[in-house]
Design an enzyme around this catalytic site. Structure first.
Site, PDB file in Angstrom:
ATOM      1  N   LYS A   1      27.765  23.291 -16.290  1.00  0.00           N
ATOM      2  CA  LYS A   1      27.940  21.832 -16.195  1.00  0.00           C
ATOM      3  C   LYS A   1      27.797  21.362 -14.747  1.00  0.00           C
ATOM      4  O   LYS A   1      28.399  21.933 -13.841  1.00  0.00           O
ATOM      5  CB  LYS A   1      29.336  21.467 -16.710  1.00  0.00           C
ATOM      6  CG  LYS A   1      29.723  20.007 -16.551  1.00  0.00           C
ATOM      7  CD  LYS A   1      31.047  19.730 -17.249  1.00  0.00           C
ATOM      8  CE  LYS A   1      31.423  18.272 -17.196  1.00  0.00           C
ATOM      9  NZ  LYS A   1      31.962  17.855 -15.898  1.00  0.00           N
TER      10      LYS A   1
ATOM     11  N   SER B   1      40.030  20.815 -19.990  1.00  0.00           N
ATOM     12  CA  SER B   1      39.830  21.058 -18.558  1.00  0.00           C
ATOM     13  C   SER B   1      40.805  22.104 -18.028  1.00  0.00           C
ATOM     14  O   SER B   1      41.946  22.190 -18.496  1.00  0.00           O
ATOM     15  CB  SER B   1      40.055  19.737 -17.800  1.00  0.00           C
ATOM     16  OG  SER B   1      40.236  19.986 -16.419  1.00  0.00           O
TER      17      SER B   1
ATOM     18  N   TYR C   1      37.131  25.893 -13.801  1.00  0.00           N
ATOM     19  CA  TYR C   1      36.904  25.736 -12.362  1.00  0.00           C
ATOM     20  C   TYR C   1      37.145  27.094 -11.735  1.00  0.00           C
ATOM     21  O   TYR C   1      38.102  27.782 -12.095  1.00  0.00           O
ATOM     22  CB  TYR C   1      37.899  24.745 -11.759  1.00  0.00           C
ATOM     23  CG  TYR C   1      37.523  23.292 -11.912  1.00  0.00           C
ATOM     24  CD1 TYR C   1      36.248  22.841 -11.573  1.00  0.00           C
ATOM     25  CD2 TYR C   1      38.453  22.362 -12.357  1.00  0.00           C
ATOM     26  CE1 TYR C   1      35.921  21.502 -11.702  1.00  0.00           C
ATOM     27  CE2 TYR C   1      38.128  21.019 -12.473  1.00  0.00           C
ATOM     28  CZ  TYR C   1      36.854  20.593 -12.139  1.00  0.00           C
ATOM     29  OH  TYR C   1      36.530  19.271 -12.259  1.00  0.00           O
TER      30      TYR C   1
ATOM     31  N   THR D   1      32.017  24.616 -14.609  1.00  0.00           N
ATOM     32  CA  THR D   1      31.653  23.451 -13.793  1.00  0.00           C
ATOM     33  C   THR D   1      31.162  23.909 -12.423  1.00  0.00           C
ATOM     34  O   THR D   1      31.849  24.654 -11.722  1.00  0.00           O
ATOM     35  CB  THR D   1      32.860  22.495 -13.664  1.00  0.00           C
ATOM     36  OG1 THR D   1      33.189  22.059 -14.978  1.00  0.00           O
ATOM     37  CG2 THR D   1      32.522  21.298 -12.795  1.00  0.00           C
TER      38      THR D   1
ATOM     39  N   HIS E   1      29.199  14.545 -12.667  1.00  0.00           N
ATOM     40  CA  HIS E   1      30.662  14.501 -12.737  1.00  0.00           C
ATOM     41  C   HIS E   1      31.154  13.056 -12.912  1.00  0.00           C
ATOM     42  O   HIS E   1      32.187  12.660 -12.364  1.00  0.00           O
ATOM     43  CB  HIS E   1      31.274  15.121 -11.476  1.00  0.00           C
ATOM     44  CG  HIS E   1      32.536  15.906 -11.717  1.00  0.00           C
ATOM     45  ND1 HIS E   1      32.574  17.274 -11.781  1.00  0.00           N
ATOM     46  CD2 HIS E   1      33.816  15.494 -11.908  1.00  0.00           C
ATOM     47  CE1 HIS E   1      33.817  17.671 -11.979  1.00  0.00           C
ATOM     48  NE2 HIS E   1      34.599  16.611 -12.066  1.00  0.00           N
TER      49      HIS E   1
HETATM   50  C1  LIG Z   1      39.383  11.178 -15.167  1.00  0.00           C
HETATM   51  C2  LIG Z   1      38.304  12.222 -15.148  1.00  0.00           C
HETATM   52  C3  LIG Z   1      38.652  13.548 -14.912  1.00  0.00           C
HETATM   53  C4  LIG Z   1      37.667  14.530 -14.914  1.00  0.00           C
HETATM   54  N1  LIG Z   1      38.032  15.841 -14.764  1.00  0.00           N
HETATM   55  C5  LIG Z   1      37.097  16.813 -14.913  1.00  0.00           C
HETATM   56  C6  LIG Z   1      37.476  18.177 -14.939  1.00  0.00           C
HETATM   57  O1  LIG Z   1      38.652  18.512 -14.841  1.00  0.00           O
HETATM   58  N2  LIG Z   1      36.487  19.085 -15.072  1.00  0.00           N
HETATM   59  C7  LIG Z   1      35.169  18.755 -15.193  1.00  0.00           C
HETATM   60  O2  LIG Z   1      34.309  19.619 -15.308  1.00  0.00           O
HETATM   61  N3  LIG Z   1      34.795  17.458 -15.203  1.00  0.00           N
HETATM   62  C8  LIG Z   1      35.724  16.494 -15.085  1.00  0.00           C
HETATM   63  N4  LIG Z   1      35.346  15.181 -15.142  1.00  0.00           N
HETATM   64  C9  LIG Z   1      33.943  14.836 -15.402  1.00  0.00           C
HETATM   65  C10 LIG Z   1      33.684  14.731 -16.913  1.00  0.00           C
HETATM   66  O3  LIG Z   1      33.710  15.999 -17.512  1.00  0.00           O
HETATM   67  C11 LIG Z   1      32.319  14.124 -17.206  1.00  0.00           C
HETATM   68  O4  LIG Z   1      31.349  14.789 -16.450  1.00  0.00           O
HETATM   69  C12 LIG Z   1      32.268  12.624 -16.913  1.00  0.00           C
HETATM   70  O5  LIG Z   1      33.486  12.002 -17.251  1.00  0.00           O
HETATM   71  C13 LIG Z   1      31.127  11.978 -17.686  1.00  0.00           C
HETATM   72  O6  LIG Z   1      31.010  10.648 -17.364  1.00  0.00           O
HETATM   73  P1  LIG Z   1      31.639   9.430 -18.227  1.00  0.00           P
HETATM   74  O7  LIG Z   1      33.104   9.412 -17.891  1.00  0.00           O
HETATM   75  O8  LIG Z   1      30.909   8.258 -17.704  1.00  0.00           O
HETATM   76  O9  LIG Z   1      31.406   9.720 -19.691  1.00  0.00           O
HETATM   77  C14 LIG Z   1      36.306  14.174 -15.122  1.00  0.00           C
HETATM   78  C15 LIG Z   1      35.982  12.830 -15.339  1.00  0.00           C
HETATM   79  C16 LIG Z   1      36.955  11.867 -15.368  1.00  0.00           C
HETATM   80  C17 LIG Z   1      36.574  10.441 -15.648  1.00  0.00           C
END
Ligand SMILES: Cc1cc2nc3c(=O)[nH]c(=O)nc-3n(C[C@H](O)[C@H](O)[C@H](O)COP(=O)(O)O)c2cc1C
Length: 377
Positions: free
Chosen positions: A252, A107, A130, A156, A276
């Site tokens: 994404k 990330s 981002y 994203t 997300h």
């Molecule tokens: C703690 C956390 C931080 C996240 N940070 C980002 C991020 O920095 N960039 C991003 O594109 N998605 C981020 N996401 C979304 C994840 O990439 C992903 O879409 C999501 O976790 C998928 O769902 P799941 O946790 O149920 O597998 C984050 C998700 C979580 C749980």
């Protein structure tokens, strides 16, 4: 010691090992968390066809995502502050993914930097971008990802502004954590975590602090995001980024058929059907509910991936049956990391691989590339 048989076991262990503010950061969704819950609940509604007396020997889960060979169709999703679930978390997760033969996505909001992860791995990883208002900084991130040899850029699209998570606000989430009595208590009751953190210098946003102009302190993540992320991001910017990056590009955060149709016109290599992890628009449908409609519209035009709510190998198979070529897990690997560090991430992947393999066999298939709607009841 808990016997670890499913992702939920790792979640329980992580809750005991990780300070509350960081465990909650992972285990939360926006507002009422209805979309966060739906992501998991909607998978459970889909039923599989049980088949018998078919040859189940010599099975394979190997396939490709954006043309890259993967040992199973599961990548690690980009997650911010991963290095706060466990010291050096991004490095450990990237190493576990590399050894497993699946992609790791770093990330923008990671604790370990692009350079840290590149130095600790031997194969290319993916970088999630981002888009900030400061386009020079965006260009510098793209250049750093190229220099590090990243083999895909994951752009994203669903976080131009930040969804509100009540738990983070109530916990006063920050990185590094503040030293208020509440936060000191949360950390003091997790000595293993503290010990790890004392042994690393990586405790703030490695890609940003010291790189973005005028950013020395990111302690208020929400206000920094609101100031820096570009709310005007548009399809024109996607074209600009594609040109500047010049490599494999994954878009994404697509949840709508019309957006999917536009994404398919950009020349990107794949889209990720995603909300997300239920962290942005509460009230939006689950990713798995949105997938079939999107696959109908763009399935023959662009490769489709999915994330959100995957907690087992059965969920992976269901996503493949409904039109995804690959999937990502976020929380499952974070729970593994928080519970046990690198072996915990490996454990999460082993659990999912084992479930996927057995599920595929009991549905009468030997090759994961044969998954399709005919496996659903
Ligand atoms: C703690 C956390 C931080 C996240 N940070 C980002 C991020 O920095 N960039 C991003 O594109 N998605 C981020 N996401 C979304 C994840 O990439 C992903 O879409 C999501 O976790 C998928 O769902 P799941 O946790 O149920 O597998 C984050 C998700 C979580 C749980």
């Amino acid at each position: 010691m808990t016997t670890i048989l499913e992702i939920n076991d790792l979640k329980e262990l992580a809750q005991r090992r990780v300070p509350k503010m960081f465990f909650d950061y992972a285990n939360s969704g926006a507002w009422t968390e209805s979309t966060y819950r739906a992501n998991e609940a909607d998978f459970a509604k889909i039923k599989l066809r049980q088949r018998v007396l078919v040859d189940m020997t010599d099975r394979t889960l190997e396939t490709t995502m954006i043309g890259q060979k993967v040992s199973m169709p599961v990548a690690l999703a980009p997650t911010g502050l991963t290095g706060m679930q466990h010291a050096d978390g991004e490095i450990l997760a990237a190493q576990a993914a590399e050894e497993f033969g699946i992609p790791f996505t770093l990330s923008t909001m990671s604790i370990c930097s692009i350079e840290d992860v590149a130095a600790a791995t031997t194969k290319p990883f993916w970088f999630q971008l981002y888009v900030m208002r400061d386009r020079d900084f965006v260009l510098s991130l793209i250049d750093r990802a190229k220099t590090a040899g990243c083999s895909a850029l994951v752009l994203t699209l669903d976080l131009q502004i930040l969804g509100q998570r009540h738990k983070d606000l109530r916990n006063g989430l920050s990185a590094p954590p503040k030293f208020t009595p509440k936060h000191i208590y949360q950390m003091a009751t997790r000595p293993g975590w503290c010990f790890g953190m004392l042994g690393t210098k990586r405790r703030s946003f490695g890609n940003i602090v010291g790189h973005a102009k005028g950013v020395g302190d990111l302690s208020s993540l929400a206000s920094w995001t609101n100031e820096q992320f570009d709310p005007r991001l548009s399809w024109k910017d996607v074209a600009w980024i594609r040109e500047k990056w010049g490599g494999k590009l994954i878009l994404k955060g697509i949840l709508d058929k019309e957006d999917a149709a536009m994404a398919a016109e950009t020349g990107a290599d794949a889209i990720v059907v995603s909300n997300h992890g239920g962290r942005q628009l509460d009230g939006a449908p689950s990713s798995i509910a949105a997938l079939p409609g999107i696959a109908d519209v763009v399935g023959d035009k662009i490769e489709i991936h999915l994330d959100g709510g995957i907690r087992s190998g059965q969920d992976v198979l269901k996503a493949l049956c409904l039109g995804a070529q690959g999937t990502y897990i976020g929380r499952p690997f974070l729970y593994g990391l928080g519970a046990l560090g690198k072996p915990g991430v490996t454990k999460a992947l082993e659990i999912i691989r084992n479930e996927l393999d057995i599920t595929m066999a009991l549905c009468g298939k030997r090759d994961i590339k044969d998954a399709g709607p005919h496996l659903l009841y």
